[in-house]
Design a protein around this motif. Structure first.
Motif, short mmCIF file in Angstrom:
data_model
loop_
_atom_site.label_atom_id
_atom_site.label_comp_id
_atom_site.label_asym_id
_atom_site.label_seq_id
_atom_site.Cartn_x
_atom_site.Cartn_y
_atom_site.Cartn_z
N ASP A 57 0.86 -1.19 0.00
CA ASP A 57 0.00 0.00 0.00
C ASP A 57 0.89 1.23 0.00
O ASP A 57 1.29 1.71 1.06
N VAL A 58 1.20 1.73 -1.19
CA VAL A 58 1.98 2.97 -1.27
C VAL A 58 1.16 3.99 -2.06
O VAL A 58 0.19 3.62 -2.72
N ASN A 59 1.55 5.25 -1.99
CA ASN A 59 0.75 6.27 -2.70
C ASN A 59 1.10 6.29 -4.19
O ASN A 59 2.06 5.66 -4.64
N GLN A 60 0.30 7.03 -4.94
CA GLN A 60 0.45 7.11 -6.40
C GLN A 60 1.87 7.49 -6.80
O GLN A 60 2.46 6.90 -7.71
N GLU A 61 2.44 8.46 -6.09
CA GLU A 61 3.76 8.98 -6.40
C GLU A 61 4.82 7.87 -6.38
O GLU A 61 5.78 7.90 -7.13
N ASN A 62 4.61 6.89 -5.52
CA ASN A 62 5.63 5.84 -5.33
C ASN A 62 5.21 4.49 -5.90
O ASN A 62 5.79 3.46 -5.56
N ASP A 63 4.19 4.50 -6.76
CA ASP A 63 3.66 3.23 -7.26
C ASP A 63 4.42 2.72 -8.48
O ASP A 63 4.29 1.56 -8.85
N GLY A 64 5.19 3.58 -9.14
CA GLY A 64 6.09 3.12 -10.19
C GLY A 64 5.45 2.73 -11.51
O GLY A 64 6.07 2.06 -12.33
N VAL A 65 4.18 3.14 -11.72
CA VAL A 65 3.59 2.93 -13.05
C VAL A 65 3.89 4.21 -13.84
O VAL A 65 3.38 5.28 -13.51
N PRO A 66 4.75 4.11 -14.86
CA PRO A 66 5.40 5.32 -15.40
C PRO A 66 4.44 6.40 -15.88
O PRO A 66 4.61 7.56 -15.53
N HIS A 67 3.41 6.04 -16.68
CA HIS A 67 2.56 7.10 -17.22
C HIS A 67 1.56 7.62 -16.18
O HIS A 67 0.84 8.55 -16.43
N LEU A 68 1.53 7.01 -14.98
CA LEU A 68 0.66 7.51 -13.91
C LEU A 68 1.46 8.24 -12.84
O LEU A 68 0.89 8.86 -11.96
N SER A 69 2.79 8.14 -12.90
CA SER A 69 3.60 8.87 -11.93
C SER A 69 4.85 9.41 -12.63
O SER A 69 4.80 10.45 -13.25
N TRP A 70 5.95 8.67 -12.60
CA TRP A 70 7.17 9.17 -13.21
C TRP A 70 8.08 7.98 -13.48
O TRP A 70 7.83 6.86 -13.00
N ASP A 71 9.14 8.21 -14.24
CA ASP A 71 10.10 7.15 -14.47
C ASP A 71 11.51 7.72 -14.34
O ASP A 71 11.68 8.93 -14.18
N ILE A 72 12.49 6.85 -14.40
CA ILE A 72 13.87 7.27 -14.20
C ILE A 72 14.62 7.09 -15.53
O ILE A 72 14.89 5.97 -15.94
N PRO A 73 14.93 8.20 -16.20
CA PRO A 73 15.65 8.08 -17.48
C PRO A 73 17.09 7.61 -17.27
O PRO A 73 17.60 7.63 -16.14
#
Ligand SMILES: [Cu+2]
Length: 414
Positions: free
Chosen positions: A92-108
């Protein structure tokens, strides 16, 4: 950011600080790993490593934390191209830390980012990259997360079951045709633009437990070893694209106690567990007999249910209890008369006063009767056993000294 800056920064980061409440985890994501398969071939993989100098492992490092810990996973992407994320599957983590790239962010490529969360429910979880996840997961970007209770003890959860040993069987497969440069070097972005990639139909040749298969498993510490009456914890996790049927020997009394990180309201004793992609089951085992066999894993196609591959690992249950570094020497006793018409005398000598118990089992090792222990002084003793209610046949008699099982003798009932 230049390499020298990255290196300086890495030196300053604690590798995995083991503070009670604050846990720093460091993961390097790479696209250029190599994995040796059971047939000796080496394939290209993606994966996670704990340091720059290490090759990524498949699976990646296991992250073990305690309930309530503040966890900071610092992920560095040195992958030569593709962006990556960490999806904390089942936590149970928040959206910011959920790791689904187009729903939060990714690491280039050549950047890093933190995933921060407070470790919730104790249980078995996993992480995987969620960028083009069909490809990146098969490529190897996954690992196990174990959340223990807040005190870190060998208890399933606060107020739950105590256990002696913790076993983990992490299931996946490899289709080598997905590990070519052509498949792995496909274009990446996170805008959900469609980049056609020609991927062969998934048809794995290697069926993995903890990243290994077939004879490789003999060298890995995967075997289940226990002793009669010991309670152990077995974690099953599936990150493959097949379903897996796990078949436990009946002697283990495998009991499903939790699913996907949540205790079941009703537990179930079973010898067969079906586990589908992404699922986790926590099992308790408590063998009731000496046993030498295997735990079977059958990987099946999710569409056709056809059996694709099997693995097995040794499961050995010893009747001798270990005390510290020592194993109790076999204890000798006599059974008179043998064969018997129903009454047999168990005769033995004690060098000192000890608590003596007797167990009657069938020849398959199944426990039939556990006679209460009694304290006996040093010297010769004989205890009468009444087997008149038993049907004709052979039975195993085991004497326990101070709660520790000795060897067994067979008595024949005429
Ligand atoms: Cu990735």
């Amino acid at each position: 950011m230049s390499w020298s800056k990255i290196f300086t920064f890495l030196l300053l980061i604690p590798f995995a600080a083991a503070a009670q409440d604050d846990v720093d985890v460091f993961l390097i994501a790479r696209n250029t790993g190599a994995k040796e398969l059971a047939n000796g071939d080496t394939i290209r993989v993606f994966g996670f490593a704990e340091s720059l100098g290490e090759q990524p492992g498949v699976p990646g490092p296991t992250i073990t934390i305690n309930e309530g810990d503040s966890v900071h996973i610092d992920v560095w992407n040195v992958s030569q191209g593709a962006p990556h994320t960490i999806h904390l599957h089942g936590l149970d983590v928040n959206q910011e830390n959920d790791g689904v790239p187009h729903l939060s962010w990714d690491i280039p490529h050549m950047e890093h980012g933190f995933y921060n969360f407070k470790a919730p429910h104790p249980g078995t979880y996993l992480y995987h990259c969620h960028v083009a996840s069909t490809i990146h997961v098969q490529a190897g970007m996954y690992g196990l997360i174990i959340v223990k209770p807040s005190d870190g003890s060998n208890t399933t959860w606060e107020g739950g079951y105590e256990y002696t040993s913790d076993y983990s069987y992490f299931l996946s497969e490899i289709d080598t045709t997905w590990h070519t440069d052509e498949v792995l070097l496909h274009a990446h972005d996170t805008t959900m633009t469609v980049h056609p990639v020609s991927i062969p139909v998934f048809d794995p040749q290697f069926f993995l437990i903890n990243g290994f298969s077939d004879q490789q498993l003999e060298e890995e510490q995967v075997a289940y070893n226990s002793t009669v009456n010991q309670v152990d914890h077995i974690r099953l996790t599936n990150i493959g694209y097949c379903g897996t049927r796990v078949i436990f020997p009946a002697q283990l009394n495998a009991e499903i106690i939790s699913s996907d990180g949540r205790p079941l309201s009703t537990t179930e004793v079973t010898d067969t567990v079906y586990i589908y992609p992404g699922e986790r089951y926590d099992i308790l085992s408590q063998p009731d007999a000496q046993f030498n066999g295997t735990i079977q894993f059958e990987y099946f196609d999710l569409n056709t249910l056809a059996l694709k591959g099997t693995q097995s690992i040794p499961a050995e249950v010893s009747g001798f209890f270990s005390v510290g570094e020592q194993t109790i020497d076999p204890f000798s006793f006599s059974l008179v008369p043998n064969p018997t018409n129903g009454i047999v005398s168990v005769g033995f000598d004690l060098a000192q006063a000890q608590l003596v118990g007797i167990r009657i089992s069938d020849v398959m090792g199944r426990l039939l009767e556990n006679l209460p222990a009694q304290k006996l002084g040093h010297g010769s003793h004989s205890i009468l056993l009444d087997l008149q209610n038993y049907s004709t046949g052979a039975y195993l008699i085991t004497v326990l000294l101070d709660g520790v099982s000795t060897n067994s003798e067979i008595v024949i009932l005429d």
